[in-house]
Motif scaffolding. Structure first.
Motif, PDB file in Angstrom:
ATOM      1  N   THR A  26     109.873  19.267 -30.259  1.00 54.72           N
ATOM      2  CA  THR A  26     110.842  19.251 -29.814  1.00 54.72           C
ATOM      3  C   THR A  26     111.666  20.747 -30.184  1.00 54.72           C
ATOM      4  N   LEU A  27     112.133  21.449 -28.938  1.00 57.54           N
ATOM      5  CA  LEU A  27     112.183  22.833 -29.263  1.00 57.54           C
ATOM      6  C   LEU A  27     113.775  22.787 -29.470  1.00 57.54           C
ATOM      7  N   VAL A  28     114.243  23.571 -30.233  1.00 54.53           N
ATOM      8  CA  VAL A  28     115.760  23.689 -30.629  1.00 54.53           C
ATOM      9  C   VAL A  28     116.280  25.004 -30.298  1.00 54.53           C
ATOM     10  N   ASN A  29     117.552  25.184 -29.486  1.00 53.41           N
ATOM     11  CA  ASN A  29     118.023  26.521 -29.307  1.00 53.41           C
ATOM     12  C   ASN A  29     118.194  27.571 -30.364  1.00 53.41           C
ATOM     13  N   ASP A  30     117.660  28.815 -30.127  1.00 54.64           N
ATOM     14  CA  ASP A  30     117.914  29.954 -31.096  1.00 54.64           C
ATOM     15  C   ASP A  30     119.546  29.914 -31.677  1.00 54.64           C
ATOM     16  N   GLY A  31     119.441  29.850 -33.010  1.00 62.87           N
ATOM     17  CA  GLY A  31     120.965  29.929 -33.598  1.00 62.87           C
ATOM     18  C   GLY A  31     121.185  28.531 -33.866  1.00 62.87           C
ATOM     19  N   GLU A  32     120.833  27.410 -33.431  1.00 65.90           N
ATOM     20  CA  GLU A  32     121.221  26.080 -33.806  1.00 65.90           C
ATOM     21  C   GLU A  32     120.297  25.610 -34.954  1.00 65.90           C
ATOM     22  N   ALA A  33     120.847  24.708 -35.651  1.00 66.24           N
ATOM     23  CA  ALA A  33     120.444  24.013 -36.819  1.00 66.24           C
ATOM     24  C   ALA A  33     119.259  23.094 -36.269  1.00 66.24           C
ATOM     25  N   ILE A  34     118.143  23.202 -37.329  1.00 60.52           N
ATOM     26  CA  ILE A  34     116.907  22.406 -36.787  1.00 60.52           C
ATOM     27  C   ILE A  34     116.931  20.904 -37.501  1.00 60.52           C
ATOM     28  N   PRO A  35     117.058  20.089 -36.486  1.00 57.53           N
ATOM     29  CA  PRO A  35     117.102  18.743 -36.908  1.00 57.53           C
ATOM     30  C   PRO A  35     115.950  18.438 -38.087  1.00 57.53           C
ATOM     31  N   GLY A  36     115.923  17.554 -38.745  1.00 59.20           N
ATOM     32  CA  GLY A  36     115.084  17.219 -39.902  1.00 59.20           C
ATOM     33  C   GLY A  36     114.439  18.483 -40.581  1.00 59.20           C
ATOM     34  N   SER A  37     114.984  19.379 -40.633  1.00 58.02           N
ATOM     35  CA  SER A  37     114.230  20.419 -41.695  1.00 58.02           C
ATOM     36  C   SER A  37     114.801  20.239 -42.976  1.00 58.02           C
ATOM     37  N   PHE A  38     113.832  20.133 -43.896  1.00 60.38           N
ATOM     38  CA  PHE A  38     114.073  20.205 -45.315  1.00 60.38           C
ATOM     39  C   PHE A  38     114.536  21.391 -45.825  1.00 60.38           C
ATOM     40  N   TRP A  39     114.351  22.338 -45.483  1.00 57.69           N
ATOM     41  CA  TRP A  39     114.518  23.667 -46.176  1.00 57.69           C
ATOM     42  C   TRP A  39     115.668  24.463 -45.517  1.00 57.69           C
ATOM     43  N   GLY A  40     115.896  23.973 -44.141  1.00 55.48           N
ATOM     44  CA  GLY A  40     117.095  24.580 -43.456  1.00 55.48           C
ATOM     45  C   GLY A  40     116.595  25.991 -42.792  1.00 55.48           C
ATOM     46  N   ASP A  41     117.604  26.690 -42.595  1.00 54.93           N
ATOM     47  CA  ASP A  41     117.238  28.135 -41.763  1.00 54.93           C
ATOM     48  C   ASP A  41     116.084  27.838 -40.576  1.00 54.93           C
ATOM     49  N   ASP A  42     115.262  28.551 -40.654  1.00 57.37           N
ATOM     50  CA  ASP A  42     114.190  28.683 -39.444  1.00 57.37           C
ATOM     51  C   ASP A  42     113.064  27.448 -39.565  1.00 57.37           C
ATOM     52  N   GLU A  43     113.085  26.800 -40.868  1.00 58.44           N
ATOM     53  CA  GLU A  43     111.940  25.880 -41.044  1.00 58.44           C
ATOM     54  C   GLU A  43     111.782  24.688 -40.165  1.00 58.44           C
ATOM     55  N   ALA A  44     110.856  24.372 -39.828  1.00 52.93           N
ATOM     56  CA  ALA A  44     110.402  23.067 -38.728  1.00 52.93           C
ATOM     57  C   ALA A  44     111.163  21.974 -39.593  1.00 52.93           C
ATOM     58  N   GLY A  45     111.450  20.967 -38.654  1.00 64.23           N
ATOM     59  CA  GLY A  45     111.887  19.608 -39.196  1.00 64.23           C
ATOM     60  C   GLY A  45     111.324  18.691 -38.551  1.00 64.23           C
ATOM     61  N   ILE A  46     111.360  17.304 -39.100  1.00 60.11           N
ATOM     62  CA  ILE A  46     110.485  16.159 -38.626  1.00 60.11           C
ATOM     63  C   ILE A  46     111.598  14.999 -38.668  1.00 60.11           C
ATOM     64  N   ILE A  47     111.290  14.325 -37.649  1.00 55.01           N
ATOM     65  CA  ILE A  47     111.970  13.025 -37.307  1.00 55.01           C
ATOM     66  C   ILE A  47     111.254  12.260 -36.471  1.00 55.01           C
ATOM     67  N   GLY A  48     110.748  11.152 -37.250  1.00 54.45           N
ATOM     68  CA  GLY A  48     109.981   9.973 -36.372  1.00 54.45           C
ATOM     69  C   GLY A  48     108.592  10.760 -36.017  1.00 54.45           C
ATOM     70  N   HIS A  49     108.319  10.843 -34.702  1.00 54.93           N
ATOM     71  CA  HIS A  49     107.136  11.496 -34.330  1.00 54.93           C
ATOM     72  C   HIS A  49     107.117  12.728 -33.558  1.00 54.93           C
ATOM     73  N   SER A  50     108.398  13.196 -34.057  1.00 51.14           N
ATOM     74  CA  SER A  50     108.925  14.513 -33.395  1.00 51.14           C
ATOM     75  C   SER A  50     108.740  15.812 -34.351  1.00 51.14           C
ATOM     76  N   VAL A  51     108.271  16.645 -34.192  1.00 47.37           N
ATOM     77  CA  VAL A  51     108.535  18.136 -34.839  1.00 47.37           C
ATOM     78  C   VAL A  51     109.485  19.014 -34.230  1.00 47.37           C
ATOM     79  N   TYR A  52     110.480  19.428 -35.040  1.00 52.09           N
ATOM     80  CA  TYR A  52     111.420  20.219 -34.554  1.00 52.09           C
ATOM     81  C   TYR A  52     111.383  21.706 -34.842  1.00 52.09           C
TER      82      TYR A  52
END
Length: 157
Positions: A26-52
């Motif tokens: 699941t792509l997130v728009n530049d500059g927006e917070a990444i849902p499910g990101s443990f570390w925040g910033d530009d780090e990937a996030g996970i929720i359910g079966h999706s990688v953000y």
């Protein structure tokens, strides 16, 4: 050295790889917070079966977070939000898996993933991701084989 970012590679290759494991990107728009990101910033996030991820998300981060979902049985993935595990064995397995999955992405490869892990600040007892992978990761490799994520040759299945 700068780390390889999602915008630097073929996004379709990542989507195809994730789909093999029942996951989606699941792509997130530049500059927006990444849902499910443990570390925040530009780090990937996970929720359910999706990688953000965003375009500036490091490829190694995306593979690492996806790996957290890949090592779980599909029926447990739906419960994941941000933090997948506190198991050291699973964390080691995910680090190993992200390295070998790098070979499944054109223009990436395990060498680049290991270099990016070092650049990003992963710490290993032997001093580098490469040294850990080559000389100290047998437990992670065995765990992945036992759980059906690698074959005996150490390749993702």
């Amino acid at each position: 050295m700068t780390v390889l970012r999602l915008s630097d590679i073929d996004r379709g290759a990542i989507e195809t790889l994730l789909a093999l494991y029942g996951l989606s990107l699941t792509l997130v728009n530049d500059g927006e917070a990444i849902p499910g990101s443990f570390w925040g910033d530009d780090e990937a996030g996970i929720i359910g079966h999706s990688v953000y991820a965003r375009g500036d998300t490091p490829v190694h981060s995306l593979l690492h977070e996806a790996g957290h979902l890949m090592v779980l049985p599909p029926e447990r993935r739906g419960d994941v939000h941000t933090d997948a595990t506190d198991s050291i064995e699973e964390e080691d397995a995910v680090c190993y898996l992200q390295i070998v999955l790098g070979d499944r992405l054109p223009g990436v490869g395990r060498e680049r993933i290991m270099a990016d892990m070092d650049t990003w600040g992963y710490t290993f007892r032997l001093g580098s991701a490469r040294a850990w992978f080559e000389h100290d990761a047998e437990n992670a490799r065995s765990w992945l084989i036992e759980h059906g994520l690698l074959n005996q040759a150490g390749e993702p299945v």
